[in-house]
Design an enzyme around this catalytic site. Structure first.
Site, PDB file in Angstrom:
ATOM      1  CB  THR A 264      -0.954  -0.038   1.215  1.00 16.15           C
ATOM      2  OG1 THR A 264      -1.935   0.986   1.089  1.00 16.15           O
ATOM      3  CG2 THR A 264      -0.208   0.127   2.528  1.00 16.15           C
ATOM      4  CG  ASN A 265       1.185   4.246  -2.485  1.00 17.42           C
ATOM      5  OD1 ASN A 265       2.005   3.341  -2.574  1.00 17.42           O
ATOM      6  ND2 ASN A 265       0.821   4.983  -3.512  1.00 17.42           N
TER       7      ASN A 265
END
Ligand code: CTP
Ligand code: CA
Length: 220
Positions: free
Chosen positions: A33-34
């Site tokens: 994920t970011n």
């Protein structure tokens, strides 16, 4: 000043916002994920609704309440976000892409949890594939909405953001210094369009969102 007293500069307009990170599964219990809290995007959705717009918010996995009067659609992956946005984008007047979309996803999702190797050494190699560029896809529609991109850059803010604006073929990009601003309640923004650069000085994200909505309203 409160929500009810905001000038209705977007009355009768439809605004589409993406916000938060995306999550790309590796197996049923893991993913990549970011970093993104979604706060800026949610503040923008709220500010657009306060300004009288009909707002659709496509949100990645975040822990934030839905702003009043906003229609929210939750997604997990970049592909899901793309597939939620594209069919409805042309029905909107403005598209504001604040989401921190993962640029790549694992090429294949394992059906079962990957187990550690018996030898205690071998680590899995995860092949990656590029995700669709949602903002670019919307900007390339035959009748695109007014497209606003976000760029978090760690250096040469104006230069990198302007290059990104041109590459994506969009009229306006909003630059900020990341990761210094991630998860914070305040931020400072640099607005860059084809002819002007304007700085919105450090303030809480809702105030900045209201200023940004004002700036967008005079451009559409
Ligand atoms: N964006 C998008 N879909 C993607 C990647 C980015 O819609 N797959 C949007 C973001 O929401 C943001 C803008 O594009 O509004 C810029 O995102 P950014 O990650 O800065 O740009 P990239 O083109 O992915 O370039 P890079 O990460 O290499 O700097
Ligand atoms: Ca990116």
């Amino acid at each position: 000043i409160g929500a009810h007293f905001q000038p209705k500069v977007l009355r009768g307009k439809r605004v589409l916002v993406t916000a938060g990170p995306t999550f790309e599964p590796i197996d049923p219990v893991r993913g990549i994920t970011n970093l993104s809290s979604g706060k800026m995007g949610f503040a923008i959705a709220r500010a657009a609704a306060e300004a009288g717009a009909e707002v659709t918010l496509i949100a990645g996995p975040v822990v934030l309440p839905t702003p009043a009067g906003v229609q929210r659609i939750d997604v997990q992956t970049a592909v899901q976000m793309h597939d939620a946005v594209l069919p409805i984008a042309a029905k909107h007047d403005v598209f504001i892409a604040t989401a921190a979309v993962a640029d790549w996803r694992p090429a294949a999702v394992h059906a079962h949890k990957i187990k550690k190797a018996e030898d205690g050494i071998t680590a899995p190699q995860i092949a990656m594939t590029e995700n669709p560029d949602i903002l670019r896809a919307v900007a390339q529609l035959p009748q695109p909405p007014y497209c606003v991109g976000f760029a978090a850059e760690s250096e040469k803010l104006a230069e990198h953001a302007e290059a990104k604006r041109r590459r994506k073929g969009i009229p306006l990009i909003v630059a900020n210094l990341g990761p210094a601003t991630f998860g914070r309640d305040d931020n400072a923004l640099l607005l860059i369009d084809a002819t002007t650069q304007r700085e919105l000085s450090r303030a809480d994200k809702l105030s900045l969102a209201r200023e940004l909505i004002q700036e967008i309203s005079v451009r559409i």
